[in-house]
Design a protein around this motif. Structure first.
Motif, PDB file in Angstrom:
ATOM      1  N   HIS A  67       0.848  -1.191   0.000  1.00 53.12           N
ATOM      2  CA  HIS A  67       0.000   0.000   0.000  1.00 53.12           C
ATOM      3  C   HIS A  67       0.882   1.239   0.000  1.00 53.12           C
ATOM      4  O   HIS A  67       1.954   1.246   0.608  1.00 53.12           O
ATOM      5  N   HIS A 118       0.777   3.950   1.587  1.00 54.82           N
ATOM      6  CA  HIS A 118       1.051   4.522   2.906  1.00 54.82           C
ATOM      7  C   HIS A 118       2.340   3.922   3.477  1.00 54.82           C
ATOM      8  O   HIS A 118       3.245   4.641   3.919  1.00 54.82           O
ATOM      9  N   VAL A 153      -3.347   3.727  10.451  1.00 55.05           N
ATOM     10  CA  VAL A 153      -4.673   4.081   9.955  1.00 55.05           C
ATOM     11  C   VAL A 153      -5.575   4.241  11.181  1.00 55.05           C
ATOM     12  O   VAL A 153      -5.232   3.785  12.283  1.00 55.05           O
ATOM     13  N   SER A 206      -5.092   7.224   5.110  1.00 54.09           N
ATOM     14  CA  SER A 206      -5.775   6.146   4.389  1.00 54.09           C
ATOM     15  C   SER A 206      -7.268   6.069   4.661  1.00 54.09           C
ATOM     16  O   SER A 206      -7.988   5.372   3.955  1.00 54.09           O
ATOM     17  N   GLY A 257      -8.878   1.648   6.376  1.00 57.94           N
ATOM     18  CA  GLY A 257      -7.829   2.144   5.496  1.00 57.94           C
ATOM     19  C   GLY A 257      -7.859   1.550   4.102  1.00 57.94           C
ATOM     20  O   GLY A 257      -7.105   1.978   3.226  1.00 57.94           O
TER      21      GLY A 257
END
Length: 494
Positions: A200, A202, A244, A273, A400
């Motif tokens: 991801h 993030h 998140v 997120s 998220g």
């Protein structure tokens, strides 16, 4: 400065410095220096080249967090590959679409996850790949790349449920990492607890790149486990944590003395997120003595807006535009709206992706005169702070993760006894939202247990409807558009 040159400040300039420790369930802790990752990624790059991979080729990975993801990422940067991270929670339907659309040379995965990969896909076992690479020389292997060289193809669902690949370049990652490392005041003395998934943006574009840019130390865990979080914070004593909202909600369960001790060492806690409830923001401040920094980004743009490191971190807002990003709030005609007026968030900057993979129509629809239309609705205060108010689409954000109802609805409509289906987000105190399905069914042929079982094999766990609500009819407009606001309110236990 090129992305690899920036990484070299740690890979070469801090070669002997401890860089990463990895927590494996039931196994000894692994430790690495930055020099270890330089050598490991060089060997892997040599092996990938031996296997025929060239600049621009796609290589997917379907892996839990582990050091080999770092090796793959660095080898991809060195060879100019286009890496395709795949969510480890995805199953048959999602995997088949992404792997068909991106057409990678192979998928790197582990033995325990290989069974989920669709038949006919070339699979490279990560442990076998690492063992084979270990026998090769550690000299640098690299292709000439520039900042416009594509680095990753990351999939993000569209409002129709069709998953699209955002083409992210080395420039996108470089500008994002430089800004965040500077604005969040990272140094080589920081200690970063990394529990976010590396598939991801993030955890990948923010966490991994800031670590490499700053030369700080990182503890990587396979996943976030709230039962172990207190132990991790006490043992590792991080100065930085990215999470998140669902993670922060879990952290509110720790006893006050323990939370206060953790907060006294934590100089930066970042949330993203998904929207962070203002109530959680305030409770965390009271419990930990640390003020969460909420920011806003997207797969297509990486980070756009953030609350300031120095200055007010205002609950309920995502803060101010980052230094490298221009932001507008526009009406449906694309005209700027006045402060205090709701509109769509448009962004422009070196963080914005090069477009959607093989989707010229989708690319054309999302860009207007160089501005990317995010699909997010927001409002800007007179002092510049931006508050997000929802999505232009029906997006559900759960823990998220993005969930687009159309994908679930289409699968539900394939099940015996389901005549009509619509999926909406229902408030949830931990995950923010969870999907709930409203169904018109033929009671004689609809088997809820069987449908639930079928969905578990086809969809990621976070996309599973938490309830099936049977209705006599789904409200629609004269043109057939579902009027979700007219659906009966669902409450747990109803």
């Amino acid at each position: 400065m090129l992305l690899l040159q920036r990484f070299d400040q740690s890979l070469l300039g801090r070669a002997e410095k401890p860089a990463l420790e990895f927590e494996r369930p039931g196994a000894p802790r692994l430790t690495f220096t930055f020099g270890d990752f330089e050598a490991r990624s060089n060997r892997l790059a040599a092996l990938l080249r031996q296997r025929g991979l060239q600049r621009g080729d796609r290589l997917a990975f379907f892996l839990q967090n582990r050091p080999e993801v770092v090796d793959l990422w660095l080898a991809g940067v060195k060879l100019g590959l286009v890496l395709v991270p795949v969510n480890v929670l995805y199953r048959e339907r999602e995997l088949k679409h992404i792997l068909t659309d991106s057409a990678p040379t192979a998928v790197v995965t582990s033995q325990d996850m290989a069974a989920f990969i669709p038949v006919g896909t070339e699979i490279w076992d990560v442990d076998a790949l690492t063992a084979e690479a270990a026998a090769l020389p550690a000299e640098r292997v690299a292709e000439h790349c520039d900042l416009d060289t594509p680095l990753s193809l990351i999939y993000t669902s569209g409002t129709t449920g069709a998953s699209k690949g955002a083409v992210l370049t080395q420039r996108n990652f470089a500008s994002n990492g430089e800004t965040l490392a500077r604005d969040w005041k990272f140094t080589s003395e920081d200690r970063y607890l990394a529990t976010l998934p590396l598939f991801h943006v993030h955890g990948l574009a923010n966490g991994l790149h800031i670590w490499l840019f700053s030369g700080c130390h990182m503890r990587l865990t396979e996943r976030f486990e709230h039962a172990k979080a207190a132990e991790w914070f006490e043992d590792y004593r991080p100065t930085v944590f990215f999470g998140v909202p669902a993670m922060y909600i879990r952290l509110l369960e720790l006893p006050p003395p323990q939370a206060r001790a953790i907060g006294s060492r934590l100089r930066l806690a970042v949330s993203g997120s998904a929207p962070l409830p203002a109530e959680v923001h305030e409770k965390f401040r009271q419990l930990y003595g640390s003020v969460i920094l909420e920011r806003y980004g997207m797969t297509e743009t990486l980070m756009n807006i953030g609350n300031p490191y120095d200055g007010e971190r205002r609950p309920g807002t995502v803060g101010l535009p980052l230094a490298h990003v221009a932001v507008r709030i526009c009406d449906e005609a694309g005209k700027d709206v006045a402060d205090g007026t709701t509109g769509e968030v448009w962004v422009k900057g070196p963080n914005v992706c090069a477009g959607y993979w093989r989707r010229p129509e989708a690319t054309a629809a999302a860009w207007c005169d160089g501005w990317f239309r995010t699909g997010d609705i927001g409002v800007r205060a007179a002092d510049g702070y931006i508050t997000l108010q929802g999505r232009r689409s029906d997006l559900i954000i759960s823990g998220g993760f993005n969930i687009y109802p159309r994908e679930i609805e289409e699968l539900l409509l394939e099940q015996p006894g389901v005549r009509e289906a619509t999926v909406v987000g229902n408030p949830d105190p931990v995950r923010g939202e969870v999907p709930v399905a409203y169904l018109v069914v033929d009671s004689a042929t609809f088997d809820e247990t069987a449908v639930n079982a079928r969905l578990r094999t086809q969809l990621a766990s976070f996309k599973q409807p938490r309830a099936f609500v049977r209705v006599d009819a789904i409200p629609r407009t004269a043109l057939g558009k579902v009027q979700k606001h007219l659906l009966p309110r669902f409450t747990a236990g109803s």
